[in-house]
Motif scaffolding. Structure first.
Motif, PDB file in Angstrom:
ATOM      1  N   SER A  88       1.214   3.911  59.685  1.00  0.00           N
ATOM      2  CA  SER A  88       1.293   4.686  58.463  1.00  0.00           C
ATOM      3  C   SER A  88       2.375   4.425  57.792  1.00  0.00           C
ATOM      4  O   SER A  88       3.689   4.099  58.556  1.00  0.00           O
ATOM      5  N   ALA A  89       2.816   4.710  56.549  1.00  0.00           N
ATOM      6  CA  ALA A  89       3.974   4.518  55.864  1.00  0.00           C
ATOM      7  C   ALA A  89       5.215   5.525  56.490  1.00  0.00           C
ATOM      8  O   ALA A  89       6.331   4.727  56.676  1.00  0.00           O
ATOM      9  N   ASP A  90       5.022   6.479  56.946  1.00  0.00           N
ATOM     10  CA  ASP A  90       5.883   7.415  57.463  1.00  0.00           C
ATOM     11  C   ASP A  90       6.192   7.111  59.010  1.00  0.00           C
ATOM     12  O   ASP A  90       6.939   7.803  59.656  1.00  0.00           O
ATOM     13  N   ARG A  91       5.520   5.915  59.552  1.00  0.00           N
ATOM     14  CA  ARG A  91       5.630   5.618  60.918  1.00  0.00           C
ATOM     15  C   ARG A  91       5.193   6.623  62.023  1.00  0.00           C
ATOM     16  O   ARG A  91       5.760   6.686  63.214  1.00  0.00           O
ATOM     17  N   ARG A  92       4.445   7.853  61.488  1.00  0.00           N
ATOM     18  CA  ARG A  92       4.118   8.766  62.604  1.00  0.00           C
ATOM     19  C   ARG A  92       2.729   8.556  63.188  1.00  0.00           C
ATOM     20  O   ARG A  92       2.357   9.293  64.097  1.00  0.00           O
ATOM     21  N   SER A  93       2.109   7.700  62.516  1.00  0.00           N
ATOM     22  CA  SER A  93       0.644   7.504  63.044  1.00  0.00           C
ATOM     23  C   SER A  93       0.189   5.974  62.871  1.00  0.00           C
ATOM     24  O   SER A  93       0.710   5.302  62.085  1.00  0.00           O
ATOM     25  N   VAL A  94      -0.826   5.514  63.831  1.00  0.00           N
ATOM     26  CA  VAL A  94      -1.368   4.333  63.723  1.00  0.00           C
ATOM     27  C   VAL A  94      -2.771   4.552  63.088  1.00  0.00           C
ATOM     28  O   VAL A  94      -3.683   5.529  63.464  1.00  0.00           O
ATOM     29  N   VAL A  95      -3.042   3.717  62.206  1.00  0.00           N
ATOM     30  CA  VAL A  95      -4.613   3.714  61.617  1.00  0.00           C
ATOM     31  C   VAL A  95      -5.406   2.601  62.255  1.00  0.00           C
ATOM     32  O   VAL A  95      -4.687   1.160  62.081  1.00  0.00           O
ATOM     33  N   ILE A  96      -6.752   2.925  63.152  1.00  0.00           N
ATOM     34  CA  ILE A  96      -7.471   1.565  63.303  1.00  0.00           C
ATOM     35  C   ILE A  96      -8.749   1.639  62.562  1.00  0.00           C
ATOM     36  O   ILE A  96      -9.225   3.037  62.613  1.00  0.00           O
ATOM     37  N   GLY A  97      -8.836   0.656  61.912  1.00  0.00           N
ATOM     38  CA  GLY A  97     -10.406   0.841  61.079  1.00  0.00           C
ATOM     39  C   GLY A  97     -11.396  -0.359  61.503  1.00  0.00           C
ATOM     40  O   GLY A  97     -11.044  -1.494  61.943  1.00  0.00           O
ATOM     41  N   VAL A  98     -12.544   0.129  60.826  1.00  0.00           N
ATOM     42  CA  VAL A  98     -13.643  -0.929  60.770  1.00  0.00           C
ATOM     43  C   VAL A  98     -14.177  -1.028  59.597  1.00  0.00           C
ATOM     44  O   VAL A  98     -14.552   0.180  58.929  1.00  0.00           O
ATOM     45  N   HIS A  99     -14.119  -2.114  59.185  1.00  0.00           N
ATOM     46  CA  HIS A  99     -14.497  -2.284  57.622  1.00  0.00           C
ATOM     47  C   HIS A  99     -16.080  -3.308  57.808  1.00  0.00           C
ATOM     48  O   HIS A  99     -16.058  -4.230  58.548  1.00  0.00           O
ATOM     49  N   ASP A 100     -16.874  -3.074  57.096  1.00  0.00           N
ATOM     50  CA  ASP A 100     -18.129  -3.853  56.959  1.00  0.00           C
ATOM     51  C   ASP A 100     -18.641  -4.079  55.796  1.00  0.00           C
ATOM     52  O   ASP A 100     -18.469  -3.542  54.620  1.00  0.00           O
ATOM     53  N   THR A 101     -19.572  -5.089  55.758  1.00  0.00           N
ATOM     54  CA  THR A 101     -20.098  -5.615  54.369  1.00  0.00           C
ATOM     55  C   THR A 101     -21.543  -5.012  54.228  1.00  0.00           C
ATOM     56  O   THR A 101     -22.201  -6.199  53.596  1.00  0.00           O
ATOM     57  N   GLY A 102     -21.703  -4.461  55.033  1.00  0.00           N
ATOM     58  CA  GLY A 102     -22.955  -3.827  54.989  1.00  0.00           C
ATOM     59  C   GLY A 102     -23.662  -2.993  53.784  1.00  0.00           C
ATOM     60  O   GLY A 102     -23.366  -2.946  52.678  1.00  0.00           O
ATOM     61  N   CYS A 103     -24.631  -2.296  54.075  1.00  0.00           N
ATOM     62  CA  CYS A 103     -25.452  -1.466  53.005  1.00  0.00           C
ATOM     63  C   CYS A 103     -24.611  -0.342  52.399  1.00  0.00           C
ATOM     64  O   CYS A 103     -25.124   0.096  51.434  1.00  0.00           O
ATOM     65  N   GLY A 104     -23.638   0.199  53.097  1.00  0.00           N
ATOM     66  CA  GLY A 104     -22.864   1.296  52.881  1.00  0.00           C
ATOM     67  C   GLY A 104     -23.604   2.535  52.817  1.00  0.00           C
ATOM     68  O   GLY A 104     -24.638   2.689  53.359  1.00  0.00           O
ATOM     69  N   ILE A 105     -22.824   3.633  52.547  1.00  0.00           N
ATOM     70  CA  ILE A 105     -23.325   4.932  52.492  1.00  0.00           C
ATOM     71  C   ILE A 105     -23.682   5.695  51.184  1.00  0.00           C
ATOM     72  O   ILE A 105     -22.692   5.671  50.572  1.00  0.00           O
ATOM     73  N   VAL A 132     -15.948   1.652  55.096  1.00  0.00           N
ATOM     74  CA  VAL A 132     -14.531   1.478  55.756  1.00  0.00           C
ATOM     75  C   VAL A 132     -14.391   2.954  56.667  1.00  0.00           C
ATOM     76  O   VAL A 132     -14.354   3.946  55.880  1.00  0.00           O
ATOM     77  N   PHE A 133     -14.047   2.984  57.960  1.00  0.00           N
ATOM     78  CA  PHE A 133     -13.816   3.850  58.534  1.00  0.00           C
ATOM     79  C   PHE A 133     -12.630   3.874  59.386  1.00  0.00           C
ATOM     80  O   PHE A 133     -12.125   2.816  59.569  1.00  0.00           O
ATOM     81  N   ARG A 134     -11.939   4.642  58.853  1.00  0.00           N
ATOM     82  CA  ARG A 134     -10.424   4.703  59.577  1.00  0.00           C
ATOM     83  C   ARG A 134     -10.086   5.906  60.565  1.00  0.00           C
ATOM     84  O   ARG A 134     -10.439   7.035  60.360  1.00  0.00           O
ATOM     85  N   VAL A 135      -9.564   5.517  61.604  1.00  0.00           N
ATOM     86  CA  VAL A 135      -9.212   6.678  62.665  1.00  0.00           C
ATOM     87  C   VAL A 135      -7.697   6.682  62.832  1.00  0.00           C
ATOM     88  O   VAL A 135      -7.023   5.571  63.024  1.00  0.00           O
ATOM     89  N   VAL A 136      -7.348   7.814  62.498  1.00  0.00           N
ATOM     90  CA  VAL A 136      -5.783   8.082  62.346  1.00  0.00           C
ATOM     91  C   VAL A 136      -5.256   8.750  63.404  1.00  0.00           C
ATOM     92  O   VAL A 136      -5.801   9.835  63.852  1.00  0.00           O
ATOM     93  N   LEU A 137      -4.413   8.115  64.401  1.00  0.00           N
ATOM     94  CA  LEU A 137      -3.981   8.639  65.335  1.00  0.00           C
ATOM     95  C   LEU A 137      -2.538   8.943  65.378  1.00  0.00           C
ATOM     96  O   LEU A 137      -1.589   8.115  65.139  1.00  0.00           O
ATOM     97  N   PRO A 138      -1.938  10.160  65.991  1.00  0.00           N
ATOM     98  CA  PRO A 138      -0.271  10.268  65.920  1.00  0.00           C
ATOM     99  C   PRO A 138      -0.008   9.463  66.993  1.00  0.00           C
ATOM    100  O   PRO A 138      -0.281   9.258  67.982  1.00  0.00           O
ATOM    101  N   ILE A 139       1.419   8.800  66.627  1.00  0.00           N
ATOM    102  CA  ILE A 139       2.049   8.302  67.535  1.00  0.00           C
ATOM    103  C   ILE A 139       2.908   9.302  68.140  1.00  0.00           C
ATOM    104  O   ILE A 139       3.942   9.878  67.679  1.00  0.00           O
ATOM    105  N   GLU A 140       2.433   9.553  69.546  1.00  0.00           N
ATOM    106  CA  GLU A 140       3.168  10.306  70.304  1.00  0.00           C
ATOM    107  C   GLU A 140       3.992   9.860  71.520  1.00  0.00           C
ATOM    108  O   GLU A 140       3.635   9.839  72.444  1.00  0.00           O
ATOM    109  N   GLY A 141       4.980   9.092  71.016  1.00  0.00           N
ATOM    110  CA  GLY A 141       5.902   8.367  72.208  1.00  0.00           C
ATOM    111  C   GLY A 141       6.538   9.326  73.132  1.00  0.00           C
ATOM    112  O   GLY A 141       6.536  10.420  72.696  1.00  0.00           O
ATOM    113  N   ALA A 142       7.237   8.880  74.141  1.00  0.00           N
ATOM    114  CA  ALA A 142       8.050   9.578  75.007  1.00  0.00           C
ATOM    115  C   ALA A 142       9.018  10.365  74.215  1.00  0.00           C
ATOM    116  O   ALA A 142       9.208  11.699  74.659  1.00  0.00           O
TER     117      ALA A 142
END
Lengths: 401, 131
Positions: free
Chosen positions: A301-318, A374-384
């Motif tokens: 993410s822009a603020d470097r506090r989370s990571v975004v993992i996403g899945v994009h498809d060219t399917g029929c959509g919702i 597009v589905f995005r999973v946003v997870l916080p970066i919880e480093g040591a």
């Protein structure tokens, strides 16, 4: 009509006692039944004989101070009966002491009047009554809470039993089918092999659905514990792609990855997050036609506090009308024209969202009918560093007390 | 031929697993409860112990403990099998020194892979002993 208020005056000055009694009996004041004693000892004895709604206690008693008397009276009066200390002039310090000892209020004697006395008595009785209601309500809530906790545990134990009772025969069934299919009991024909493969797929579907059900039951009862460890985004993506890549290839859909270079590792329950991503991938597979494309991407993410993992498809959509409901449990959009793939229990996205939320993250979706999703999973970066910063924060909060 | 001790209380599962392991070239001894399991371990000195966690008369962890307590059986690698998805079970298995952990229902390939990794663990141990 208000019930009569039972007041006890504890003061060694008979003139003052008479004055208070008159004030409390004035016309317009609530009906009071006033008793009087002149020593601390008598007060204790009287409270042992009868309940009072309010006690007016002089600080300067011949056999002890009013504040010393308070804890002794509590033994007879209970924690809620209001006790008002009356002090001579210039003893505000004692008044503070009285409040610390559990007095409900204090009145300097030179400020005692009809209105001030009746007001003090009335207010203290009302406050005690309110506190009583609060305590009652709290007790009831605690009982309900305990009952719910017990029911929760019961449900958990039930699911645990059911789980064992279902998985045991399923395990045996699957393995016996597999043994025959692998030719351990003798060679089999191609037709027999195909038939047994369908049987095996059925067993695997039962197992998957059942595991989803158990997962939901644990999320529901709050009994799910995340087993977190440090893992790289590459590892997560590899894990999640592994279970769906062959199905995607079989459908001749292109699967590609677009992971940024500088992704930090994250601290998560890797098998559950991989499960979440697999779920998104298998949905993408379900709703994308042959020749389509599925992309797994990841960035910081822009603020470097989370990571975004996403899945994009060219399917029929919702469809727009379905979009707000896709994370609801058991919601299933119109089945795609792929009758061979299992419909599943419709729990996947709801589980996915709960798991990600438990991690302090969120799941986002963008989709348009006919134009893919597009589905995005946003997870916080919880480093040591993040973790020890939090721990230090906790220490300083209690240290500052 | 390597010997596998299988302790599993469900007789059908035990039969299926034993059949699979035998057809893959192992010798298998089967017990359905903890005391028999321990007795067979002492008698046969297996190369791998394949232990169901939910067992009558104790659980698989108990057997693993007992194996570790006996000098001659200390290095028998252990594979735990379970139908339970309780959190922390896998952790507990690792703490108990498991070489592998199998969840029911499993694929034959997973079972055989678990046995393989257990055997590798055992071999790693034996190497230093041959001076």
């Amino acid at each position: 009509m208000a019930a009569e208020r039972r007041v006890l005056i504890v003061d060694d000055d008979p003139a003052f006692r008479r004055l208070c009694k008159e004030y409390l009996s004035e016309a317009g004041a609530a009906p009071c039944q006033v008793a009087e004693v002149s020593t601390a000892g008598d007060a204790v004895a009287r409270c042992g004989e009868q309940q009072f709604d309010c006690l007016l206690i002089d600080y300067n008693l011949p056999d002890g101070s009013g504040t010393e008397l308070l804890p002794k009276l509590r033994q007879h009066c209970g924690p809620l009966t209001p006790m008002i200390i009356m002090t001579g002039v210039g003893t505000e310090q004692i008044a503070i002491e009285a409040l610390h000892c559990g007095a409900a209020d204090y009145i300097p004697k030179d400020r005692v009047s009809g209105t001030s006395l009746t007001r003090a008595v009335r207010n203290s009785i009302e406050k005690a009554s309110l506190q009583h209601s609060i305590n009652d309500r709290n007790e009831r809530l605690e009982r309900v809470n305990d009952e719910l906790r017990r029911k929760n545990d019961q449900i958990q134990r039930f699911y645990h039993c059911v789980s064992h009772e279902i998985k045991t025969p399923l395990t045996a069934a699957r393995e016996f089918i597999s043994l025959v299919s692998d030719g351990v009991f003798g060679s089999i024909s191609a037709e027999q092999s195909e038939a047994l493969n369908y049987a095996l797929q059925g067993c695997d579907q039962i197992a998957d659905h059942f595991n989803e059900l158990i997962e939901v039951s644990r999320l529901e009862t709050g009994k799910l514990r995340l087993e977190k460890s440090k893992v790289t985004i590459e590892q997560l993506v590899t894990l999640s792609v592994a279970s769906v890549s062959s199905a995607i290839e079989d459908k001749r859909i292109i699967l590609q990855q677009d992971l940024d270079d500088d992704l930090p590792p994250i601290y998560v329950d890797s098998s559950r997050i991989a499960q979440v991503l697999s779920n998104l991938l298998s949905n993408a597979h379900k709703f994308t036609d042959e020749g389509g494309m599925i992309t797994v991407f990841a960035y910081c993410s822009a603020d470097r506090r989370s990571v975004v993992i996403g899945v994009h498809d060219t399917g029929c959509g919702i469809a727009a009308r379905d979009l707000p409901h896709i994370f609801d449990r058991l919601y299933q959009a119109e089945a795609h024209a792929d009758s061979m793939s299992s419909r599943g229990l419709g729990l996947g996205l709801s589980i996915a969202r709960e798991i990600v939320t438990l991690h302090g993250g969120e799941v986002q979706v963008e989709s348009e009918s006919g134009r893919g999703s597009v589905f995005r999973v946003v997870l916080p970066i919880e480093g040591a560093a993040g973790r020890s910063r939090r721990r230090a924060g906790t220490v300083s909060a209690t240290g500052a007390a | 031929m390597k010997t596998i001790l299988l302790v599993e209380d469900d007789k059908k599962i035990a039969l299926a697993m034993a059949t699979r392991l035998k057809s893959s070239g192992f010798s298998v001894v089967v017990a359905h409860d903890v005391p028999t399991g321990l007795m067979l371990a002492r008698k046969h000195d297996p190369d791998v112990a394949l232990l169901d966690i939910g067992l009558p008369g104790g659980d698989g962890f108990r057997i693993a403990e007992c194996l570790r307590d006996q000098v001659c059986l200390r290095r028998v690698p252990v594979v735990f099998v379970t139908a339970s998805k309780k959190d922390g079970l896998r952790e507990r298995a690792v703490k108990a020194g498991a070489s592998a952990f199998l969840e029911k229902p499993f694929k034959a390939s997973a079972l055989l892979a678990a046995i393989d990794s257990a055997l590798l663990a055992m071999n790693a141990w034996q190497a230093p002993r041959t001076a």
